[in-house]
Design a protein around this motif. Sequence first.
Motif, PDB file in Angstrom:
ATOM      1  N   LEU A  25       0.824  -1.206   0.000  1.00 40.37           N
ATOM      2  CA  LEU A  25       0.000   0.000   0.000  1.00 40.37           C
ATOM      3  C   LEU A  25       0.860   1.258   0.000  1.00 40.37           C
ATOM      4  O   LEU A  25       0.552   2.233  -0.704  1.00 40.37           O
ATOM      5  N   ILE A  26       1.949   1.250   0.744  1.00 46.09           N
ATOM      6  CA  ILE A  26       2.849   2.402   0.755  1.00 46.09           C
ATOM      7  C   ILE A  26       3.418   2.650  -0.638  1.00 46.09           C
ATOM      8  O   ILE A  26       3.519   3.797  -1.095  1.00 46.09           O
TER       9      ILE A  26
ATOM     10  N   GLU B  43       3.187   5.980  -2.960  1.00 47.30           N
ATOM     11  CA  GLU B  43       4.369   6.648  -3.502  1.00 47.30           C
ATOM     12  C   GLU B  43       4.285   6.804  -5.015  1.00 47.30           C
ATOM     13  O   GLU B  43       4.795   7.782  -5.580  1.00 47.30           O
ATOM     14  N   SER B  44       3.661   5.843  -5.691  1.00 43.74           N
ATOM     15  CA  SER B  44       3.535   5.894  -7.150  1.00 43.74           C
ATOM     16  C   SER B  44       2.231   6.538  -7.613  1.00 43.74           C
ATOM     17  O   SER B  44       1.979   6.632  -8.810  1.00 43.74           O
ATOM     18  N   ARG B  45       1.388   6.942  -6.644  1.00 41.44           N
ATOM     19  CA  ARG B  45       0.067   7.543  -6.920  1.00 41.44           C
ATOM     20  C   ARG B  45      -0.851   6.589  -7.684  1.00 41.44           C
ATOM     21  O   ARG B  45      -1.702   7.017  -8.455  1.00 41.44           O
TER      22      ARG B  45
ATOM     23  N   TYR C 112      -4.002  11.196  -7.566  1.00 41.39           N
ATOM     24  CA  TYR C 112      -4.810  10.028  -7.230  1.00 41.39           C
ATOM     25  C   TYR C 112      -6.147  10.042  -7.967  1.00 41.39           C
ATOM     26  O   TYR C 112      -6.671  11.110  -8.308  1.00 41.39           O
ATOM     27  N   GLU C 113      -6.682   8.846  -8.180  1.00 37.38           N
ATOM     28  CA  GLU C 113      -8.087   8.714  -8.536  1.00 37.38           C
ATOM     29  C   GLU C 113      -8.866   8.858  -7.231  1.00 37.38           C
ATOM     30  O   GLU C 113      -8.598   8.131  -6.265  1.00 37.38           O
ATOM     31  N   VAL C 114      -9.802   9.793  -7.185  1.00 41.48           N
ATOM     32  CA  VAL C 114     -10.499  10.102  -5.933  1.00 41.48           C
ATOM     33  C   VAL C 114     -11.999   9.935  -6.133  1.00 41.48           C
ATOM     34  O   VAL C 114     -12.571  10.428  -7.115  1.00 41.48           O
ATOM     35  N   ILE C 115     -12.615   9.251  -5.162  1.00 39.52           N
ATOM     36  CA  ILE C 115     -14.071   9.119  -5.146  1.00 39.52           C
ATOM     37  C   ILE C 115     -14.576   9.770  -3.863  1.00 39.52           C
ATOM     38  O   ILE C 115     -14.175   9.389  -2.763  1.00 39.52           O
TER      39      ILE C 115
END
Length: 437
Positions: free
Chosen positions: A5-6, A10-12, A37-40
């Motif tokens: 997950l980290i 780090e890679s977005r 980021y893809e954000v919802i």
Amino acid sequence: MAVTLIRKFESRKATVGVVGLGYVGLPLAVEKAKAGYEVIGFDVQSAKVDMVNEGINYIGDVIDEDLKILVKERKNLRATSDYSFINDVDAVAICVPTPLDIYQQPDTQYVESSAKEIAKYLKPGMLVVLESTTYPGTTEELVKPILELSGLKCGLDFFLAYSPERVDPGNKNYNTKNTPKVVGGVTKECSLVAAAMYRSVLDGEVHIVSNPAVAEMEKIYENTFRNINIALANEMAILCNKMGIDIWEVIDAAKTKPYGFMAFYPGPGLGGHCIPIDPFYLTWKAREYNYHTRLIELAGEINNSMPDFVVTRIMHILNEEKKPLHGSKILVLGVSYKKDIDDYRESPVLPILEQIREAGGKFEVVDPHIRKFKLKKDVIETVELTRERLNHADLVLIATDHSNFDYPMIARESNIIFDTRNALKDKKNDARKYYRL
């Protein structure tokens, strides 16, 4: 899972969710989307969801064009009321309200319902962060058990942390992007994962504490510190008024000391969803430990009494002109709880208006940031600031010191000014009759 997950952060390449698209959630969602980021975004209010998906901004601390670009051009920010999309995210922040109920006790229904919705779609390797201001223990005593109803175990199957929001609406220097962040995870891995997400988004330092309760208490301490010091300034203002001393001159003199003093200022009372409310989370929690938070409650009493003090001063000022409050025309400048914002939640101006109305006074409200507001069951529309309104008012009350008020005109055209914010300190000599808090 933590390492995986980290690396996604780090890679977005992670998809992140934000539950609650209000004053805290929407700016956070925007910053995460700007970071790549893809954000919802999730919200139960369909109007907010529709506005976000149309790229229409409704929060002062979000730049209109930023939201439009993220939604319409980059297409990496969208909103929904369908919580099943939680299954698509790698991390989710809970940014919902935590009000007080009628008994001054924390109302956690929004946090609970959000946690229950997340639990339905929780998957291994997911990060959940609570950002809502609340009492110490909420993350581990309330949120964690709800999430574990999914069958997954915190620290083993998913990560859970608390990171308090530190939004200061209207602040020109600090915003979501550059304000330092505090993070406290249930386990060390939870803290590291949550910190990695925030470091990939924010410019401010990320400070890790040992557990969620420390982070929860830290936020309460911040706002209690301000609450108590403002209460001291308010009490000094009341005493200085009785003694014929100018409290603003006193503060200006005191702050010349380069150490040991921090200037706080009096006003018509406290507003917003943080300073007047958050300390009472701690007061409520302290009862569990058979402890009475005397100083916090006394500060609350002083600050809550300031609208009464303001109305009493209005009566005295009008009496000097041989006018009763009953039938007098009061022009109130500002209804938001602080300058240059459109938020009037818990504004001290509201009880001032209620008391003026109950006493038979007439009022109009000018606020360039708010078109209309609710006063109990009534909807009040604000009016434009004009020379005529200033001329015809028996008293002009400066309740909120918005930067875009025409203060030279206010000083020049008003018959009597009662300034609760020291907004006319440089123009007071231009006023016909001028009073300060």
